[in-house]
Design an enzyme around this catalytic site. Structure first.
Site, PDB file in Angstrom:
ATOM      1  N   LYS A   1      -7.953   3.882   3.390  1.00  0.00           N
ATOM      2  CA  LYS A   1      -7.239   2.644   3.077  1.00  0.00           C
ATOM      3  C   LYS A   1      -8.274   1.583   2.719  1.00  0.00           C
ATOM      4  CE  LYS A   1      -3.781  -0.556   5.069  1.00  0.00           C
ATOM      5  NZ  LYS A   1      -2.931  -0.856   6.242  1.00  0.00           N
TER       6      LYS A   1
ATOM      7  N   SER B   1       2.104  -1.512   5.336  1.00  0.00           N
ATOM      8  CA  SER B   1       1.136  -1.832   4.303  1.00  0.00           C
ATOM      9  C   SER B   1       0.317  -0.637   3.803  1.00  0.00           C
ATOM     10  CB  SER B   1       0.174  -2.911   4.800  1.00  0.00           C
ATOM     11  OG  SER B   1      -0.584  -2.440   5.900  1.00  0.00           O
TER      12      SER B   1
ATOM     13  N   SER C   1       2.507  -0.307   9.997  1.00  0.00           N
ATOM     14  CA  SER C   1       1.944   0.037   8.682  1.00  0.00           C
ATOM     15  C   SER C   1       1.441   1.457   8.498  1.00  0.00           C
ATOM     16  CB  SER C   1       0.818  -0.919   8.325  1.00  0.00           C
ATOM     17  OG  SER C   1       1.371  -2.099   7.827  1.00  0.00           O
TER      18      SER C   1
END
Ligand code: GLN
Length: 453
Positions: free
Chosen positions: A59, A134, A158
């Protein structure tokens, strides 16, 4: 199969499919192949770790030395990190080739990956749908086969919500299990890194590699490196599965409810015993979180001032102009909204009414969980009230976006471990089962998920 061949396979798929999905912000083919060559040398030598040579996508919230690290923001769109996050450091030691950095909501604020400065990611199951957020890019690359393993972070859901929306597995560990060093801060007392993978078994391997004590994170707990793979094959006979009576009320999509009830029946078939529990304060979690998380964010994001690193406005007139324009041009709308809410909640005169009150609710919610765990081993239910929604559907309505996290947020308020495991589909869109455990019960959660799968 060599690591170079495996890595090249994923790089080819990325080149072919990512232009449509937009799941990667940065792809790092040279780095990936160089790391794969090192991995092959280790594999040839014979004493490699099982993860050696397996490629991974990080990420874009994790710093990687020499690689652009944007956190989904214009503010960091040209920032090249000068060091590795603890998570990255550990996976580099295992020679896991880095394929690239995945797309995400700006500074991890969002539930759809639409707030990214780099444009939204599409859900591989249905290109009209969001992948969740997210960590939406991470979930999408796993679902589309653009990486075999990925890292994510979870502040209010997330990892779990995008895992649910994209039909993959993901676990948010107990707060303190994975070091936050080099993971760009959103709300520090909630943020936790974790794995996003196809199966629970893969998550167990990757979490074991990611976790561990790190002196550079003051909330990292001091313990020998845990092995989360040990309980995977245990039987579920006699396991007490708690189902909160408040979970199946208003707001839960009927299709999702059916998938979750079927999943619970499957656990029963395997010998688990279902008990009713109660989480009476669950509706207070979202309001408490939306005071506390923005409060912490307003403080954490004060470091982006246009002076030390990150975006700087053109021709500043004086220092105040430099700060003001760099921040107003560098941050997107959702980030600004949170900074304003957080600064307001922390300001003199309002602190007791908002921040202190929210901290008290946080304690009540934790106490509810502790009470529930007196009569069960794990708590199960939906990850999210609906399957993936359409791109654009909620982008003008922050409150409805915030409410989509009602099942995941209480877990972060309490700092408990929880995971999402694929459970079924509603109209072609995946739905995950949420499994929540007591502190340090990751191995148990992964066991339940693995047996269920
Ligand atoms: N959707 C939640 C938020 O916007 C949680 C995001 C996250 O876990 N990073 O804050």
């Amino acid at each position: 199969l060599t690591s170079v061949a495996l890595t090249q396979h994923y790089l080819d798929r990325i080149a072919k499919f990512d232009p449509e999905l937009n799941a990667y912000i940065t792809v790092t083919p040279e780095l990936a192949i160089a790391m794969a060559k090192e991995a092959d040398a280790k594999l040839d030598a014979g004493n490699a770790h099982p993860l050696t040579g397996i490629p991974i996508a990080h990420k874009d919230i994790f710093c990687i030395d020499g690689v652009k690290t944007t956190c989904g923001s214009k503010m960091l769109s040209n920032f090249v990190a000068p060091y590795d996050a603890h998570v990255v450091e550990q996976l580099k030691e295992l020679n896991m080739p880095i394929l690239g950095k995945t797309n995400m909501d700006e500074f991890a604020m969002g539930s759809s990956s639409e707030s990214s400065y780099f444009g939204p990611t599409k859900n591989p199951w249905d290109l009209k749908a969001v992948p969740g957020g997210s960590s939406g890019g991470a979930a999408a690359v796993i679902a589309a086969g653009l990486a075999p393993l990925a890292t994510g972070t979870d502040t209010g859901g997330s990892i779990r919500q995008p895992a649910s929306f994209c039909g993959i597995s993901g676990i948010k560990p107990t707060y303190g299990a994975v070091s936050r060093y080099g993971m760009i801060a959103y709300a520090s007392s909630f943020d936790q890194g974790g794995p996003m993978t196809r199966s629970a078994q893969d998550s167990a391997w990757l979490l074991t590699a990611m976790a561990g004590f790190d002196l550079r994170d003051s909330t990292s707990f001091e313990q020998a490196k845990p092995d989360y793979t040990t309980e995977l094959n245990a039987s579920l006979k006699g396991l007490k599965v708690g189902v909160p009576k408040e979970y199946f009320g208003e707001g839960l999509d009927a299709g999702v409810a059916t998938v979750i009830k079927t999943a619970i029946a499957e656990l029963e078939k395997q010998g688990a015993q279902v008990v009713e529990v109660s989480l009476p304060n669950k509706d207070l979690a979202v309001p408490a979180y939306y005071v506390l998380a923005p409060a912490e964010a307003s403080s954490n994001l004060s470091r982006f001032d246009g002076v030390r690193y990150g975006y700087r406005c053109e021709n500043p007139q004086d220092l105040n102009d430099l700060y003001t324009r760099s921040r107003s041009e560098g941050f997107g709308a959702e980030v600004k909204r949170r900074i304003m809410v957080g600064a307001y909640a922390l300001s003199a005169g309002y602190y007791d009414a908002y921040y202190l009150k929210a901290q008290k609710l946080r304690r009540l919610i934790k106490d509810d969980f502790m009470k529930a765990f007196e009569s069960c081993d794990v708590i199960v239910g939906p990850v999210a009230p609906t399957p993936a929604f359409n791109i654009g559907e909620k982008s003008d309505d922050p409150i409805s976006m915030y409410l989509a996290d009602l099942y995941t947020i209480p877990v972060n308020l309490a700092g408990l471990p929880a995971m999402s495991v694929p459970a079924g589909f509603v109209e072609g869109r995946p739905v995950g089962l949420h499994i929540v455990g007591n502190y340090h019960a990751e191995a148990k959660l992964l066991n339940v998920a693995h047996q269920y799968q």
